[in-house]
Design a protein around this motif. Sequence first.
Motif, short mmCIF file in Angstrom:
data_model
loop_
_atom_site.label_atom_id
_atom_site.label_comp_id
_atom_site.label_asym_id
_atom_site.label_seq_id
_atom_site.Cartn_x
_atom_site.Cartn_y
_atom_site.Cartn_z
N LYS A 54 12.58 -60.48 -2.42
CA LYS A 54 12.62 -60.17 -0.99
C LYS A 54 12.11 -58.75 -0.68
O LYS A 54 12.03 -58.35 0.46
CB LYS A 54 14.05 -60.28 -0.44
N LEU A 55 11.75 -58.00 -1.73
CA LEU A 55 11.30 -56.63 -1.55
C LEU A 55 9.86 -56.62 -1.04
O LEU A 55 9.00 -57.33 -1.58
CB LEU A 55 11.38 -55.87 -2.88
N ALA A 56 9.61 -55.83 -0.03
CA ALA A 56 8.24 -55.68 0.48
C ALA A 56 7.36 -55.09 -0.63
O ALA A 56 7.84 -54.31 -1.46
CB ALA A 56 8.24 -54.77 1.70
N PRO A 57 6.09 -55.45 -0.66
CA PRO A 57 5.22 -55.01 -1.75
C PRO A 57 4.82 -53.54 -1.70
O PRO A 57 4.10 -53.07 -2.58
CB PRO A 57 3.99 -55.91 -1.59
N ASN A 58 5.29 -52.80 -0.72
CA ASN A 58 4.88 -51.41 -0.58
C ASN A 58 6.04 -50.43 -0.74
O ASN A 58 5.97 -49.30 -0.28
CB ASN A 58 4.22 -51.20 0.77
N GLU A 114 10.78 -35.45 4.04
CA GLU A 114 10.87 -34.01 3.84
C GLU A 114 12.13 -33.74 3.03
O GLU A 114 13.18 -34.31 3.31
CB GLU A 114 10.97 -33.32 5.20
N TRP A 115 12.01 -32.91 2.01
CA TRP A 115 13.19 -32.57 1.23
C TRP A 115 13.16 -31.11 0.84
O TRP A 115 12.11 -30.48 0.82
CB TRP A 115 13.40 -33.49 0.04
N PHE A 116 14.32 -30.59 0.55
CA PHE A 116 14.46 -29.20 0.17
C PHE A 116 13.97 -28.99 -1.26
O PHE A 116 14.40 -29.70 -2.17
CB PHE A 116 15.92 -28.73 0.28
N ILE A 117 13.08 -27.99 -1.45
CA ILE A 117 12.67 -27.63 -2.80
C ILE A 117 13.33 -26.31 -3.21
O ILE A 117 13.24 -25.90 -4.36
CB ILE A 117 11.13 -27.55 -2.94
N SER A 118 13.96 -25.66 -2.27
CA SER A 118 14.82 -24.50 -2.54
C SER A 118 15.83 -24.45 -1.40
O SER A 118 15.80 -25.29 -0.50
CB SER A 118 14.00 -23.20 -2.61
N THR A 119 16.68 -23.46 -1.39
CA THR A 119 17.70 -23.39 -0.33
C THR A 119 17.09 -23.08 1.02
O THR A 119 17.71 -23.34 2.05
CB THR A 119 18.77 -22.34 -0.66
N THR A 120 15.86 -22.56 1.05
CA THR A 120 15.25 -22.18 2.33
C THR A 120 13.90 -22.84 2.61
O THR A 120 13.34 -22.65 3.66
CB THR A 120 15.04 -20.66 2.39
N LYS A 121 13.39 -23.60 1.66
CA LYS A 121 12.06 -24.17 1.82
C LYS A 121 12.07 -25.68 1.66
O LYS A 121 12.72 -26.21 0.74
CB LYS A 121 11.10 -23.54 0.80
N THR A 122 11.35 -26.36 2.53
CA THR A 122 11.21 -27.81 2.43
C THR A 122 9.75 -28.16 2.17
O THR A 122 8.85 -27.35 2.40
CB THR A 122 11.68 -28.53 3.71
N ILE A 123 9.56 -29.37 1.72
CA ILE A 123 8.22 -29.91 1.51
C ILE A 123 8.18 -31.28 2.18
O ILE A 123 9.16 -32.01 2.15
CB ILE A 123 7.88 -29.98 0.01
N ARG A 124 7.07 -31.59 2.80
CA ARG A 124 6.93 -32.88 3.48
C ARG A 124 5.77 -33.64 2.86
O ARG A 124 4.68 -33.10 2.70
CB ARG A 124 6.68 -32.64 4.96
N VAL A 125 6.03 -34.90 2.51
CA VAL A 125 5.01 -35.72 1.89
C VAL A 125 4.92 -37.07 2.60
O VAL A 125 5.85 -37.50 3.27
CB VAL A 125 5.28 -35.95 0.38
N ARG A 126 3.76 -37.69 2.42
CA ARG A 126 3.54 -39.04 2.95
C ARG A 126 3.28 -39.96 1.76
O ARG A 126 2.47 -39.65 0.88
CB ARG A 126 2.34 -39.06 3.89
N ILE A 127 3.95 -41.10 1.74
CA ILE A 127 3.75 -42.10 0.69
C ILE A 127 2.45 -42.83 1.02
O ILE A 127 2.31 -43.42 2.09
CB ILE A 127 4.92 -43.11 0.63
N ASP A 128 1.48 -42.78 0.08
CA ASP A 128 0.16 -43.36 0.33
C ASP A 128 -0.05 -44.71 -0.35
O ASP A 128 -0.74 -45.57 0.17
CB ASP A 128 -0.93 -42.41 -0.14
N ALA A 129 0.53 -44.89 -1.54
CA ALA A 129 0.30 -46.13 -2.28
C ALA A 129 1.42 -46.34 -3.28
O ALA A 129 2.01 -45.38 -3.78
CB ALA A 129 -1.04 -46.09 -3.01
N VAL A 130 1.70 -47.60 -3.56
CA VAL A 130 2.68 -47.98 -4.57
C VAL A 130 2.07 -49.09 -5.42
O VAL A 130 1.55 -50.07 -4.88
CB VAL A 130 4.00 -48.49 -3.94
#
Length: 136
Positions: A54-58, A114-130
């Motif tokens: 039932k899991l979507a392919p992406n 977006e997730w924290f990579i340190s206590t004051t900095k975040t990083i934002r990513v987009r999932i492109d392919a699986v």
Amino acid sequence: MFEVFMASEAQIVITERDFEQLEALLNSLPKFNHSGACRLMGGLQRADVVACDKLAPNVVTMHSRVTFTVLSTGEVFTYTLVYPQDTDGCADKISVLAPMGSALLGMSVGQEIEWFISTTKTIRVRIDAVEYPEQV
């Protein structure tokens, strides 16, 4: 339009098999405050657990190869999401207990996180392919 989530609040989808194996992993860890285990446990608590068929392919699952773009730099990365014992020092594998690994689990193509990579900095990513392995 893309959905943007903080790693701590993203709704994720995982298979019953992954859920069971990840629970077993968490139960096998020493009973001290392990930040990777805490992040993973939080993800499992809010996960939508579905049958494998039932899991979507992406959707990013264990052992899938995920390509994502860091939006601030345009850098593209590809990693295979694995259990900690399967990292075997390979640069193209990421443990599900690593901040990036637990954040990617259950996300789908097109989602941004977006997730924290340190206590004051975040990083934002987009999932492109699986991509899924032939057999696991």
